[in-house]
Structures are given as structure tokens and as C-alpha cells.
Write a protein that holds these residues in place. Structure first.
Motif, PDB file in Angstrom:
ATOM      1  N   ALA A   1       0.812  -1.220   0.000  1.00 13.24           N
ATOM      2  CA  ALA A   1       0.000   0.000   0.000  1.00 13.24           C
ATOM      3  C   ALA A   1       0.845   1.269   0.000  1.00 13.24           C
TER       4      ALA A   1
ATOM      5  N   TYR B   1      -2.231   6.994  -0.494  1.00 15.88           N
ATOM      6  CA  TYR B   1      -2.726   6.082   0.535  1.00 15.88           C
ATOM      7  C   TYR B   1      -3.150   6.874   1.770  1.00 15.88           C
TER       8      TYR B   1
ATOM      9  N   SER C   1      -7.085   6.893   1.430  1.00 16.92           N
ATOM     10  CA  SER C   1      -7.545   5.685   2.105  1.00 16.92           C
ATOM     11  C   SER C   1      -7.798   5.891   3.587  1.00 16.92           C
ATOM     12  N   THR C   2      -7.035   6.788   4.222  1.00 18.05           N
ATOM     13  CA  THR C   2      -7.175   6.922   5.667  1.00 18.05           C
ATOM     14  C   THR C   2      -8.176   7.989   6.070  1.00 18.05           C
TER      15      THR C   2
END
Ligand SMILES: Nc1ncnc2c1ncn2[C@@H]1O[C@H](COP(=O)(O)OP(=O)(O)O)[C@@H](O)[C@H]1O
Ligand SMILES: [Mg+2]
Lengths: 224, 375
Positions: free
Chosen positions: B63, B244, B248-249
């Protein structure tokens, strides 16, 4: 030559369910170079009539003519444009701009009336000279006496050469001697520049400068 | 034109100060908060951007650079024989626990290589020689570790994975988005310290291309020989690691929320002080109308006041944020404010102040000039 004419003016205010009839069919006219005093006790409808003649508010019934043209407009924007071209106001409470100097107060009124830049500055200086405040031109209103403030207000009302000047109780906040000086200045300017001047007052001393005095009581005109 | 808006605004110095302070506060909040986020994001890719590797070979679906999975270290041989590859080496990235003098335990992100110089890792050295790493049970620690590990000196020993290691140098700017301090040690030492997990295994293969080699064909050939790995160019790998964290977070969302809240604070303060000031000067606005001023004359005054508040507040807010940069770097935090971002905040501030002035305008546009005759 008649410059301002009000014919059969009625005005009532609606306050909730209560309707107050303030003006009952008042007629009045003013010519160029003429000083007319509208006298009457407090609450008789003087300020209301002045605002209607000054296109600040519309009458409930009746007509106004300025310079031979009927004021048909009732939209606030059109009324503002009529005021801009034809009218100068002097208020009881002076209503100067506190953050502007004497000269700037006059100059800003010229700006609003479409005169800008150096020409506005030149005309403002001329008006400040005419009300004998040359050496106070850069003072802020808070540093002026009541009489001086009212002189600035007169200079501002003259800005843009409106044919009609309307003054609401211009001497009410001044002591007698200063009030007399202001009235002399008013008279002088109106005659010299051929303006029509309507002064509303409950102060009988003001009549000394009048060409004509009109009495108003409870919304009815009485010839003096 | 006489500047009634400006003169009236500064006539009341206290209120002017409050308005400008409110805007400045919002501007500083947004610049500092987002600047810190940009600084952290910079950490998320700094080792990728600073290292001289042209290609990064990772295990499939890794990732971001901080979350590696290991694969066989022998794959590097297959890469070295690909035409157009000038050099290829294994890089281990792993987490090791460090026992602190206080008794607490913290983690460090370890970058382990055989030949650091070739790969420009570490890229900035404060103290020590990177060649010394091969000579014993040594490691180098980034100066930023002082925040988490307490102060330390070159020459100190630390218990790392139950092994006493000497700190033989210190690096600068080597920080990870995970906020774990970065350290550097020899490849073989790292493998021996976590042997059950790292024996015969690597985290990445770094690739340097021969001069004139075509990136795409080299990459294609590597991919063909290592079908169960991914091959990224430096820029792709940096973007993947960066995205990422942002996407994504949900940290990106968090940052937008800060900007939104900062703007909200600004709008509320400006709208509130401008509105109160407008109400105090309502008779003057009435006078402007009575002498024939139109609504555009009035809006000009309010817009002028709002723009001045915006300009003064932005300038002070920016100066404040710039003043925070050296303070932040003292505690090893980076505040990054790119020019386009500053420009966006400037425009945003102006829009914010002008919209705040609309509230006042709505009020003034509807006032009746007859109020100037009332005593
Ligand atoms: N906007 C208004 N709404 C209701 N009544 C009003 C309003 N303006 C004036 N009046 C009433 O009209 C009367 C005349 O007021 P005004 O014209 O101000 O008198 P004057 O200037 O002669 O003292 C007063 O009784 C006053 O209360
Ligand atoms: Mg009155």
C-alpha cells in the motif's frame, strides 16, 4: 418660477390596526430664490410633509411636482435618483459622517451626485469657503461646535447645486445667537444662488428671514 | 472618490482590530493546520524522492512505503541480469523496538542496506560516517527521534530488539508519516536481529537504470521475470504512498474539515463585527441614501470594508503562520505552504469577507432613509 409644488397631499400611517391620519390635503409651493418657512407645533406633521416633498416617502394621496415634472415614481431607487439631482437636505441632528473631515463630508456628497476627482475637491473647497469654515476644512465633526457642524451640513446640502433645499428644524440644536447666524447664511446662499429654500421649524424666530410663512396645525395648512 | 468605507472602518480602532484579528486567526489556523498536514505528507514520500532509485520493486499490492511485505532476496539476481539495469540492490524496511532509558519502549522504522552511498540514503547526515554502519553493531538515528525517544548523543548505546547497538551518527529530515523515527543500519545486521522473519528476505529491490535505458521496456522485462511483484517508477511509487494517506485513511477529509472550520470561524467573526459596525453606523447609511446614494454606493462601502479586513487579516495571518515555521522545525515538525496554496487561502479570505458583508448589505439595502429625520 415654481420649482417645487405639492398638491392636496394626504398621509396616513398604518400602525397595526390603528390608522393615524397625519396630513389632510396639504398644498404648498416654492419658487426659485424664495425662502418659505413652515411653522407649526410639535407633532403637527411638518417633518412628514418635508419628507414627502423631499421624495423620501410617498404620500398616501396627492401629487408632487419638481421643476414642472410630476414625481410619479414610488420605487425607492427612482426616488433616490430624483433626490440626487434636485434636492439638498439639512437635518436637525446634522448627520455628518463622523469619520470624514469637513472638506470630505462635502466632497463625498459631490461624489454621490456624480462629481469626482479634482473637480469634486475644488467644488467642496468652494462650498467650505462659502460657509466660512476655510480654516476648519481638515477638522473632524467631533472637533466642531454645533454651529460649525450645521454650516458643514449646509455646505453639503448645497453640493451639486440642487434647485431645492429642505431643512428640518436647522436651529433646534443651536443656541439663539448661533441660530441667527445660520439663518443669515442660509438666506444669503439661497438668494445669491437662486435656490428655493423650505425651512420647517417650531421656532418663531426663524420667520425673520422668510419671504413667506405657512402655518401647519394637526395636518392642515393655515395661511399666516 | 472619498473613501468613506475605509475611513469609517479605521475610525473605530477597537472594532477594526477585532475584525482583523478574527480574520488573521482564521487564516493562521488554516495555513498552519494544512501546512502541517503537507509537512507530514512530505514525510510519507521523502525517502522515495531523496533516494537515487529509478524503480522500486515491491511485493504485490504493497500500500505504501511504510507498510512493506517481504519477499525472497534472491529475486535481485533476476533483476540485475535485465538489460538496461545498471544496478539493483535489496532494501529492508522493518520496525524494531527500542528500549528507552525511561523504561518505555518505542518503535523505529529501520532502513537497511549494504551500500547506502550508492542509493543516497540517508540523504542528509548531521554527524558520523555512513560507512561505519558495516563495521559493527551500530546504527544511525534521525535527530527528530529526540521527540519520541528523549535526547540522545552520538556514541550512546540503545537496546534495539534486545541487542545493544551504538548510535554512530545522526541524520536529518528522515521522518516517516507513521511518526516513528527512522534509523539506518547494515543489511546483514538487520536480518540477524529479526532472523526468523527476515532471513533470506527483503522488502524492496531498488533499481538504477543504465544511461539511455528505456524505462518502460526495462520495467516490462522486470515485471515479466517477477510476475508476483509490482514495479513502480519513483514518481508512481511516491504518488501511491502519498495517496494512501490522503485518500484511504480519510486524513485528507480531515484536512478539508479543518479548512472549512477555519473559514467558518472567519466568516462568523467578520460577519458579526461588520454587522455590528453597520448597525452602529445605520444613520450614516441612511444619510447616504437621503442625499441620493443608491444601493450600489452602499455596497461599495461595505465591500471596501470587507476587502480591507480581508487584506489586513490575511497579511497578519500569513506573517503569523510564517513565524510558526522555525518554531515548528525546532520540534522537528515541518510546515509546508506552497505558493498556490497561499494564493488559494488569499482568494478564499477575500471571498469569505465579501460574503460576510452580504449580511450587512441585506440589512442596509432595506433601510428607510426617513430614519435620518427621527430624533
Ligand atoms: N412613521 C410613522 N409612523 C407612525 N406615525 C408617525 C410616523 N411618522 C410620524 N408619525 C406621526 O405623525 C405625526 C406628525 O409627526 P411629524 O411629521 O414628525 O411632526 P412634526 O415634525 O411637526 O413634529 C406625529 O403624531 C407622529 O407620531
Ligand atoms: Mg419634526
Amino acid at each position: 418660477m415654481t420649482i417645487l409644488k405639492g398638491d392636496s397631499i394626504f398621509k396616513s400611517f398604518q400602525d397595526g390596526k390603528i390608522e393615524t391620519q397625519v396630513l389632510h390635503g396639504v398644498s404648498l409651493d416654492l419658487a426659485r430664490g424664495e425662502v418659505v418657512i413652515l411653522e407649526g407645533p410639535s407633532g403637527s406633521g411638518k417633518t412628514t410633509l418635508l419628507q414627502i416633498l423631499g421624495c423620501i416617502m410617498s404620500p398616501t394621496k396627492g401629487t408632487i411636482e419638481i421643476n414642472g415634472r410630476p414625481v410619479a415614481a414610488s420605487r425607492s431607487r427612482e426616488l433616490a435618483s430624483i433626490r440626487k439631482k434636485n434636492l439638498g437636505f439639512v437635518f436637525q441632528q446634522f448627520n455628518l459622517f463622523p469619520a470624514l473631515t469637513v472638506l470630505e463630508n462635502v466632497e463625498y456628497a459631490l461624489n454621490i451626485k456624480g462629481i469626482d476627482g479634482k473637480e469634486a475637491r475644488r467644488q467642496a473647497q468652494g462650498l467650505v469657503d462659502a460657509v466660512e469654515l476655510t480654516n476648519r476644512a481638515n477638522y473632524l465633526p467631533r472637533d466642531l461646535s454645533g454651529g460649525q457642524k450645521q454650516r458643514v451640513a449646509i455646505a453639503r446640502a448645497m453640493a451639486g447645486k440642487p434647485p431645492v433645499i429642505l431643512a428640518d428644524e436647522p436651529t433646534a440644536n443651536l443656541d439663539t445667537q448661533v441660530g441667527a447666524q445660520i439663518l443669515a447664511l442660509f438666506n444669503d446662499l439661497a438668494k445669491r444662488e437662486n435656490r428655493g429654500l423650505l425651512i420647517v421649524t417650531h421656532d418663531p424666530k426663524v420667520r425673520t428671514i422668510a419671504d413667506r410663512v405657512i402655518q401647519i396645525r394637526d395636518g392642515f395648512i393655515h395661511a399666516a | 472618490m472619498v473613501d468613506l468605507g475605509f475611513k469609517t472602518l479605521i475610525h473605530d480602532k477597537t472594532r477594526f482590530t477585532i475584525t482583523v484579528a478574527g480574520v488573521a486567526f482564521a487564516v493562521t489556523l488554516v495555513l498552519a493546520q494544512v501546512g502541517l498536514f503537507f509537512g507530514l505528507l512530505d514525510n510519507s514520500t521523502i525517502s522515495i524522492r531523496k533516494s537515487s532509485a529509478d524503480l522500486w520493486i515491491t511485493s504485490h499490492n504493497t500500500a505504501n512505503v511504510d507498510f512493506p511485505q517481504q519477499f525472497s532476496e534472491t529475486y535481485v539476481e533476476r533483476v540485475r541480469s535485465v538489460p538496461g539495469v545498471a544496478r539493483a540492490d535489496n532494501l529492508i524496511l522493518t520496525y524494531m523496538s527500542v528500549s528507552l532509558p525511561s523504561g518505555a519502549t518505542e518503535n523505529t522504522v529501520v532502513y537497511a542496506l549494504k551500500d547506502f552511498k550508492t542509493w543516497n540514503l540517508p540523504w542528509s547526515i548531521k554527524e558520523g560516517q555512513v560507512e561505519d554502519l558495516r563495521r559493527g553493531r551500530f546504527f544511525m538515528l534521525d535527530e527528530g527521534a529526540a521527540n519520541r525517544f528523549g535526547s540522545f548523543k552520538t556514541g550512546d548505546f540503545r537496546e534495539v530488539q534486545e541487542t545493544r547497538l551504538r548510535i554512530v551518527g545522526q541524520t536529518r529530515e528522515a521522518q516517516s508519516f507513521t511518526t516513528n523515527p527512522i534509523s539506518f543500519m547494515d543489511y546483514d545486521l538487520a536480518q540477524s536481529m529479526q532472523s526468523d522473519y527476515l532471513n533470506g528476505r527483503t522488502s524492496y529491490v531498488l533499481v538504477k537504470l543504465a544511461p539511455g535505458a528505456d524505462v518502460e521496456s526495462v520495467r516490462h522485462e522486470i515485471q515479466r521475470r517477477l510476475p508476483y511483484n509490482d514495479v513502480f517508477t519513483r514518481d508512481e511509487w511516491a504518488k501511491k504512498s502519498h495517496d494512501y494517506w490522503v485518500v484511504s485513511t480519510g486524513l485528507g477529509m480531515n484536512s478539508y474539515l479543518t479548512v472549512f472550520l477555519g473559514c467558518l470561524v472567519g466568516v462568523v467573526v467578520v460577519a458579526q463585527t461588520l454587522y455590528t459596525s453597520t448597525m452602529e453606523h445605520i444613520k450614516e447609511f441612511g444619510t447616504v441614501k437621503a442625499i441620493g446614494g443608491s444601493n450600489s454606493d452602499i455596497y461599495l462601502i461595505l465591500a471596501r470594508q470587507a476587502s480591507i479586513a480581508a487584506a489586513a487579516g490575511f497579511t497578519i495571518g500569513l506573517l503569523f503562520a510564517l513565524g510558526l515555521v522555525p518554531l515548528a522545525s525546532k520540534v522537528h515538525l515541518k510546515l509546508i505552504m506552497p505558493g498556490p496554496f497561499i494564493a488559494m487561502v488569499a482568494i478564499g479570505t477575500l471571498i469569505m469577507c465579501l460574503s460576510a458583508s452580504l449580511l450587512s448589505f441585506r440589512k442596509v439595502a432595506n433601510i428607510d432613509p426617513s430614519l435620518v429625520f427621527r430624533t
